[in-house]
Motif scaffolding. Sequence first.
Motif, PDB file in Angstrom:
ATOM      1  N   PHE A  89       0.823  -1.210   0.000  1.00 19.58           N
ATOM      2  CA  PHE A  89       0.000   0.000   0.000  1.00 19.58           C
ATOM      3  C   PHE A  89       0.855   1.257   0.000  1.00 19.58           C
ATOM      4  N   THR A  90       1.827   1.327   0.916  1.00 18.93           N
ATOM      5  CA  THR A  90       2.648   2.539   0.990  1.00 18.93           C
ATOM      6  C   THR A  90       3.443   2.728  -0.289  1.00 18.93           C
ATOM      7  N   GLY A  91       3.935   1.638  -0.860  1.00 12.91           N
ATOM      8  CA  GLY A  91       4.683   1.758  -2.098  1.00 12.91           C
ATOM      9  C   GLY A  91       3.828   2.266  -3.235  1.00 12.91           C
ATOM     10  N   ALA A  92       2.628   1.697  -3.367  1.00 10.96           N
ATOM     11  CA  ALA A  92       1.754   2.071  -4.479  1.00 10.96           C
ATOM     12  C   ALA A  92       1.282   3.516  -4.366  1.00 10.96           C
ATOM     13  N   ILE A  93       0.996   3.968  -3.158  1.00 11.54           N
ATOM     14  CA  ILE A  93       0.441   5.302  -2.964  1.00 11.54           C
ATOM     15  C   ILE A  93       1.512   6.390  -3.003  1.00 11.54           C
ATOM     16  N   LEU A  94       2.665   6.113  -2.410  1.00 14.62           N
ATOM     17  CA  LEU A  94       3.646   7.171  -2.177  1.00 14.62           C
ATOM     18  C   LEU A  94       4.847   7.161  -3.107  1.00 14.62           C
ATOM     19  N   ARG A  95       5.150   6.035  -3.711  1.00 10.54           N
ATOM     20  CA  ARG A  95       6.373   5.935  -4.511  1.00 10.54           C
ATOM     21  C   ARG A  95       6.380   6.977  -5.634  1.00 10.54           C
ATOM     22  N   GLY A  96       7.466   7.760  -5.702  1.00  6.88           N
ATOM     23  CA  GLY A  96       7.613   8.769  -6.737  1.00  6.88           C
ATOM     24  C   GLY A  96       7.082  10.144  -6.367  1.00  6.88           C
ATOM     25  N   ARG A  97       6.482  10.289  -5.182  1.00  2.83           N
ATOM     26  CA  ARG A  97       5.916  11.579  -4.791  1.00  2.83           C
ATOM     27  C   ARG A  97       7.036  12.561  -4.448  1.00  2.83           C
ATOM     28  N   ASN A  98       6.951  13.760  -4.998  1.00  2.00           N
ATOM     29  CA  ASN A  98       7.948  14.800  -4.728  1.00  2.00           C
ATOM     30  C   ASN A  98       7.549  15.642  -3.526  1.00  2.00           C
ATOM     31  N   ILE A  99       8.504  16.425  -3.038  1.00  2.00           N
ATOM     32  CA  ILE A  99       8.274  17.313  -1.902  1.00  2.00           C
ATOM     33  C   ILE A  99       8.256  18.740  -2.422  1.00  2.00           C
ATOM     34  N   ARG A 100       7.157  19.407  -2.220  1.00  3.41           N
ATOM     35  CA  ARG A 100       7.029  20.776  -2.713  1.00  3.41           C
ATOM     36  C   ARG A 100       8.095  21.670  -2.071  1.00  3.41           C
ATOM     37  N   GLU A 153       9.556   8.160   0.582  1.00  2.00           N
ATOM     38  CA  GLU A 153       8.583   9.240   0.408  1.00  2.00           C
ATOM     39  C   GLU A 153       7.672   9.429   1.615  1.00  2.00           C
ATOM     40  N   GLN A 154       7.561   8.422   2.482  1.00  4.62           N
ATOM     41  CA  GLN A 154       6.748   8.559   3.693  1.00  4.62           C
ATOM     42  C   GLN A 154       7.260   9.651   4.624  1.00  4.62           C
ATOM     43  N   PHE A 155       8.533   9.965   4.538  1.00  2.41           N
ATOM     44  CA  PHE A 155       9.171  10.823   5.526  1.00  2.41           C
ATOM     45  C   PHE A 155       9.538  12.182   4.942  1.00  2.41           C
ATOM     46  N   GLY A 156       8.698  12.632   3.992  1.00  2.00           N
ATOM     47  CA  GLY A 156       8.959  13.897   3.317  1.00  2.00           C
ATOM     48  C   GLY A 156       9.017  15.092   4.231  1.00  2.00           C
ATOM     49  N   SER A 157       8.172  15.121   5.271  1.00  2.00           N
ATOM     50  CA  SER A 157       8.158  16.298   6.156  1.00  2.00           C
ATOM     51  C   SER A 157       9.458  16.413   6.919  1.00  2.00           C
ATOM     52  N   LEU A 158      10.017  15.298   7.375  1.00  2.00           N
ATOM     53  CA  LEU A 158      11.289  15.357   8.102  1.00  2.00           C
ATOM     54  C   LEU A 158      12.434  15.687   7.156  1.00  2.00           C
ATOM     55  N   ILE A 159      12.427  15.100   5.970  1.00  2.00           N
ATOM     56  CA  ILE A 159      13.458  15.413   4.976  1.00  2.00           C
ATOM     57  C   ILE A 159      13.460  16.908   4.665  1.00  2.00           C
ATOM     58  N   VAL A 212       5.430  11.525  14.647  1.00  2.00           N
ATOM     59  CA  VAL A 212       4.847  11.313  13.322  1.00  2.00           C
ATOM     60  C   VAL A 212       3.339  11.115  13.438  1.00  2.00           C
ATOM     61  N   VAL A 213       2.915  10.390  14.461  1.00  2.00           N
ATOM     62  CA  VAL A 213       1.508  10.040  14.635  1.00  2.00           C
ATOM     63  C   VAL A 213       0.672  11.246  15.068  1.00  2.00           C
ATOM     64  N   VAL A 214       1.219  12.057  15.984  1.00  2.00           N
ATOM     65  CA  VAL A 214       0.510  13.250  16.465  1.00  2.00           C
ATOM     66  C   VAL A 214       1.467  14.444  16.331  1.00  2.00           C
ATOM     67  N   ASN A 271      10.765  17.489  17.726  1.00  2.00           N
ATOM     68  CA  ASN A 271      11.242  17.990  16.437  1.00  2.00           C
ATOM     69  C   ASN A 271      12.196  19.162  16.615  1.00  2.00           C
ATOM     70  N   ARG A 272      11.922  20.004  17.592  1.00  2.00           N
ATOM     71  CA  ARG A 272      12.814  21.132  17.867  1.00  2.00           C
ATOM     72  C   ARG A 272      14.165  20.630  18.393  1.00  2.00           C
ATOM     73  N   PHE A 273      14.122  19.640  19.292  1.00  2.00           N
ATOM     74  CA  PHE A 273      15.362  19.028  19.786  1.00  2.00           C
ATOM     75  C   PHE A 273      16.193  18.498  18.625  1.00  2.00           C
ATOM     76  N   LEU A 274      15.538  17.817  17.690  1.00  2.00           N
ATOM     77  CA  LEU A 274      16.254  17.213  16.570  1.00  2.00           C
ATOM     78  C   LEU A 274      16.823  18.269  15.633  1.00  2.00           C
ATOM     79  N   THR A 275      16.006  19.216  15.206  1.00  2.00           N
ATOM     80  CA  THR A 275      16.481  20.189  14.213  1.00  2.00           C
ATOM     81  C   THR A 275      17.528  21.128  14.801  1.00  2.00           C
ATOM     82  N   GLU A 276      17.365  21.517  16.061  1.00  2.00           N
ATOM     83  CA  GLU A 276      18.358  22.406  16.673  1.00  2.00           C
ATOM     84  C   GLU A 276      19.702  21.708  16.803  1.00  2.00           C
ATOM     85  N   ASN A 277      19.681  20.444  17.207  1.00  2.00           N
ATOM     86  CA  ASN A 277      20.948  19.722  17.337  1.00  2.00           C
ATOM     87  C   ASN A 277      21.524  19.346  15.981  1.00  2.00           C
ATOM     88  N   PHE A 278      20.661  19.068  15.013  1.00  2.00           N
ATOM     89  CA  PHE A 278      21.146  18.836  13.651  1.00  2.00           C
ATOM     90  C   PHE A 278      21.877  20.070  13.133  1.00  2.00           C
TER      91      PHE A 278
END
Length: 317
Positions: free
Chosen positions: A38-49, A98-104, A289-291, A301-308
């Motif tokens: 399911f995830t492959g069929a729906i998301l594969r090839g999707r770009n990130i705006r 492609e599932q993780f586009g927001s984090l990328i 990711v869930v909430v 997310n702030r902990f991750l991006t600030e330390n990144f």
Amino acid sequence: MKVARDMVDQDLRVRYAVGRMVARFFHTRWFALLMFGFTGAILRGRNIRGLVCREQHIPSRNDGSPIRVRLYRPTAAVGPLPVMLYLHGGGYIHGVPEQFGSLIKAFIETEPCIIVAPDYRKAGEAPYPAAFNDCYDTLLWIRDNAASIGGRTDGFIVAGPSAGGGLAAAVSLKATDTGDAKIAFQMPLYPMIDDRQNSASVVGNDAPIWDEGANRLAWSRYLDGVMNVTPYAAAARCTDYSKLPPTITYVGSLEPFRDETKIYVENLRRANIPVEFEVFDGAYHAFEVVVPDAPISKRANRFLTENFQKFARRYFP
């Protein structure tokens, strides 16, 4: 570890019942295969705006089979840029980059970089070492092609959540063992790294999204037929942490990977490896990711991006 609803952070309880159902579904092999398809069929090839996105296939060094790889970069940035190998999660049994586009996108917007994300083989297609080899071959491709894609060649970042975190830790370990590539720093987030599954946070865990039953099934699929489990298969079996790169990670207090992540961090610190680490109290697996709009998720997310950003500027001056 039994997880009652009142143990969960108040803002994450909105997905508690659904999350428990998801975890129960993962106890069955057919659901993992369904999710994979399911995830492959729906998301594969999707770009990130807002990003430059492209796809290509690189050859496996083991059998020559093609590895589908997604490349992401900012639309305008002065290069050469740091390059990150990003390894998606999914319990070694499902998922696509492609599932993780927001984090990328968050990484690239926080500190301009190029992200290379392979669609590595899942355990239903081929057990270990297929996924590990695909990820490591992608790292070697980055090493050999960084300049041509506009990247820096003096070091690389390896990152991923959950099973992707386990693969990130294993890839970083082999790269430092062999000297094949310089890892500037790694980000194995709540990593799936201990196949023995005997810690207090795993045994009896019935938390939402990912629990003991799902964990045991996933490991059995990934290590199917493996007689000798090495640290490249399960990074918690590592005995020498002295060459590993600086590390950023976090974990929820209620999830199965809590203890193995804490032990991994303790071993890194004993080896004098720089580590940024936090445990988020009342959080289950993949809570951010869930909430994503919950205050605790925003803190993670702030902990991750600030330390990144801090590590990127420290190790790519």
